[in-house]
Scaffold this active site. Sequence first.
Site, PDB file in Angstrom:
ATOM      1  N   GLU A  44       0.808  -1.215   0.000  1.00 18.54           N
ATOM      2  CA  GLU A  44       0.000   0.000   0.000  1.00 18.54           C
ATOM      3  C   GLU A  44       0.845   1.270   0.000  1.00 18.54           C
ATOM      4  O   GLU A  44       0.343   2.362  -0.302  1.00 18.54           O
ATOM      5  CB  GLU A  44      -0.923   0.026   1.227  1.00 18.54           C
ATOM      6  CG  GLU A  44      -1.983  -1.058   1.260  1.00 18.54           C
ATOM      7  CD  GLU A  44      -3.123  -0.808   0.275  1.00 18.54           C
ATOM      8  OE1 GLU A  44      -3.082   0.207  -0.442  1.00 18.54           O
ATOM      9  OE2 GLU A  44      -4.046  -1.644   0.229  1.00 18.54           O
ATOM     10  N   GLU A  75       7.134 -22.192   7.167  1.00 16.86           N
ATOM     11  CA  GLU A  75       7.660 -21.412   8.288  1.00 16.86           C
ATOM     12  C   GLU A  75       8.713 -22.175   9.090  1.00 16.86           C
ATOM     13  O   GLU A  75       9.421 -21.591   9.909  1.00 16.86           O
ATOM     14  CB  GLU A  75       6.531 -20.993   9.224  1.00 16.86           C
ATOM     15  CG  GLU A  75       5.894 -22.141   9.983  1.00 16.86           C
ATOM     16  CD  GLU A  75       4.836 -21.635  10.967  1.00 16.86           C
ATOM     17  OE1 GLU A  75       5.005 -21.894  12.166  1.00 16.86           O
ATOM     18  OE2 GLU A  75       3.869 -21.009  10.522  1.00 16.86           O
TER      19      GLU A  75
END
Length: 265
Positions: A44, A75
Amino acid sequence: AVEKVLPETARLIDDVVKAFRNGGRLFYIGAGTSGRLGILDASECPPTYGVSPELVQGIIAGGLPALTKSQEGAEDDPGAGITELKHRQFSPVDVIIGISASGDAPFVVAALEYAQSLGAVAGMITCNQKSKALQFADHKIFVDVGPEIIAGSTRMKAGTAQKLILNMISTVSMIRLGKVYNNLMVDLCPLNNKLKKRSERLIAQISGCSETDAARIFKEANGKLKAGILMAMLSIDLERATQLLQRGDGSINLAIDIHNQKDSN
C-alpha cells in the site's frame, strides 16, 4: 492491548525513519496471516505515498503462492528467511520487523538473528511473551491480546493487533518523511484520471484557488502534485517550487518555511 505497546512502537518508528533518511529500507517478515499482513502494508505504500516499491518490502514464508494458498510447512525452514534477505541484499542500514503471533516460526527467528548479526535494527511484533524471536529484537513489541475466540486461529485478535501496529509504523514514518500535508495524500502518483482529478482538487483545497486554476497549475507542474500545491499557495513557478521541495527534503511544510525565511530576510 495495542495502546500498551505504543511507546515501543514509537521508538521503532524512530529507527525506521532514521533508516529511510540514510538510504535504508524496511522489511516485514512473517508466515501465514502475519506474512500476508506485512505484504499488504508494504504494497500500500507506493500508491499512497509515491515511494518506490523497494522502500518497504514484505517477505512471507513460502513466497508469493502463500498469499492465496496456505504453505504451512514453509515457516519451519530457517534458511529460507535468510536466503530471502540475502537475495534482496539486506544490509546494516536496513530495518527488519518480524511478525509472528507465536514468535517461534524458525523462518522469522533466523531472519532476525541474521539481520542483527549484520548490525541492522530489528523489531518483533508478537502475541507471545516467551517468543524466541524477541531475543533477537532491539524493539520488542509484545501485544497481549489474550486467547482467540477460536483457539489457535491467530488471524483474529492477533492479526487485527498486528495490522493496527503495521498501519502505525508505515503511516507515521511516511508523515515524518513529508509524504503528507496535514492529513492529505500529497505524494500520490496520479496514474489515472481519477487520481489526476483528485490532485487538482487537492491543489484547490489547500491553496484556495478555483478548480479551473488548479487544473491549469497542475498541468504547468507537469503532474507533480506537491510542486503544483506550492505554485498555487506561494504564486511561484515550477522551477522555484522544485528548488524549495529539494531544500525541504520533499516536505511542503519545510518548503514553505524556507520560502518565508527568505522573504523575512
